[in-house]
Enzyme design. Sequence first.
Site, PDB file in Angstrom:
ATOM      1  N   ALA A   1       0.841  -1.202   0.000  1.00 56.75           N
ATOM      2  CA  ALA A   1       0.000   0.000   0.000  1.00 56.75           C
ATOM      3  C   ALA A   1       0.874   1.250   0.000  1.00 56.75           C
ATOM      4  CB  ALA A   1      -0.914   0.007   1.224  1.00 56.75           C
TER       5      ALA A   1
ATOM      6  N   MET B   1       1.228   4.993   1.220  1.00 63.62           N
ATOM      7  CA  MET B   1       0.734   5.905   2.244  1.00 63.62           C
ATOM      8  C   MET B   1       1.270   7.304   1.971  1.00 63.62           C
ATOM      9  SD  MET B   1       1.140   5.730   6.401  1.00 63.62           S
ATOM     10  CE  MET B   1       2.828   6.290   6.475  1.00 63.62           C
ATOM     11  N   PRO B   2       0.382   8.294   1.828  1.00 64.55           N
ATOM     12  CA  PRO B   2       0.854   9.672   1.640  1.00 64.55           C
ATOM     13  C   PRO B   2       1.731  10.113   2.806  1.00 64.55           C
ATOM     14  CG  PRO B   2      -1.493   9.504   1.175  1.00 64.55           C
ATOM     15  CD  PRO B   2      -1.071   8.199   1.793  1.00 64.55           C
TER      16      PRO B   2
ATOM     17  N   GLY C   1      -0.262  14.515   5.662  1.00 63.62           N
ATOM     18  CA  GLY C   1      -1.678  14.323   5.954  1.00 63.62           C
ATOM     19  C   GLY C   1      -2.120  15.204   7.101  1.00 63.62           C
TER      20      GLY C   1
ATOM     21  N   GLY D   1      -3.338  15.376  10.911  1.00 64.24           N
ATOM     22  CA  GLY D   1      -3.447  14.743  12.217  1.00 64.24           C
ATOM     23  C   GLY D   1      -4.627  15.341  12.958  1.00 64.24           C
TER      24      GLY D   1
ATOM     25  N   ASP E   1      -4.940  10.998  10.094  1.00 66.39           N
ATOM     26  CA  ASP E   1      -4.471  10.274  11.269  1.00 66.39           C
ATOM     27  C   ASP E   1      -5.489  10.463  12.380  1.00 66.39           C
ATOM     28  OD1 ASP E   1      -2.370   8.848  12.853  1.00 66.39           O
ATOM     29  OD2 ASP E   1      -2.499  10.711  14.002  1.00 66.39           O
TER      30      ASP E   1
ATOM     31  N   TYR F   1      -8.753   9.995  20.705  1.00 67.68           N
ATOM     32  CA  TYR F   1      -8.907  11.427  20.445  1.00 67.68           C
ATOM     33  C   TYR F   1     -10.352  11.889  20.624  1.00 67.68           C
ATOM     34  CZ  TYR F   1      -4.368  10.833  18.046  1.00 67.68           C
ATOM     35  OH  TYR F   1      -3.073  10.530  17.715  1.00 67.68           O
TER      36      TYR F   1
ATOM     37  N   LYS G   1      -6.101   4.181  15.618  1.00 70.12           N
ATOM     38  CA  LYS G   1      -5.263   3.506  16.606  1.00 70.12           C
ATOM     39  C   LYS G   1      -6.101   2.828  17.680  1.00 70.12           C
ATOM     40  CE  LYS G   1      -2.082   7.256  15.880  1.00 70.12           C
ATOM     41  NZ  LYS G   1      -3.103   8.196  15.426  1.00 70.12           N
TER      42      LYS G   1
END
Length: 177
Positions: free
Chosen positions: A11, A13-14, A17, A19, A44, A49, A78
């Site tokens: 894959a 992944m940029p 990005g 957060g 992210d 969060y 996460k």
Amino acid sequence: MSKTVTLNTGAKMPVIGLGTWQSKQGEVGAAVEAALKAGYYSLDCAQGYNNEAEIGEALQKCFKDGVVKREEVFVTSKLWSTEHARECILPACQTTLRNLQLDYLDLYLVHWPVALRKGMAADSGKVADDDILGYDPDRMAKCWEGMQELVEKGLVRAIGVSNFTITKTEHLLKTAK
């Protein structure tokens, strides 16, 4: 500089990005929309969060409005420290997917190597000593087995760790598939 990194799964992944840590409810959705419109295709997120539901609403709005397609956005979330027990991992991931209104995550990380007592709020601010279960290599190996099952079920495309020392990462790699 390359715009992506290639994960061990193949894959892409940029490297740049948005957060969402400490992004306030009532503001994070607009930030996600603005980021996607500006060309940020990596988000992210984390259960800890406490803003994934609003992010999910923003994602769905952007998908519906044609700003981006799901497959163009790389979404990371996460596993929170209260969910390290093997039997907690699938329900935690399903909650994240439901909140983000997604069928899969591109990357799911173990947020911290230290486990906390189940039921402790992610945003409680202070952690009492008896809430800290600590780091245990055997517990983490079992946690990782649960993470691997998420890949097998197609709920996540890649898994990894966050905030781990090199020593803890090397120990985990000894038992990982």
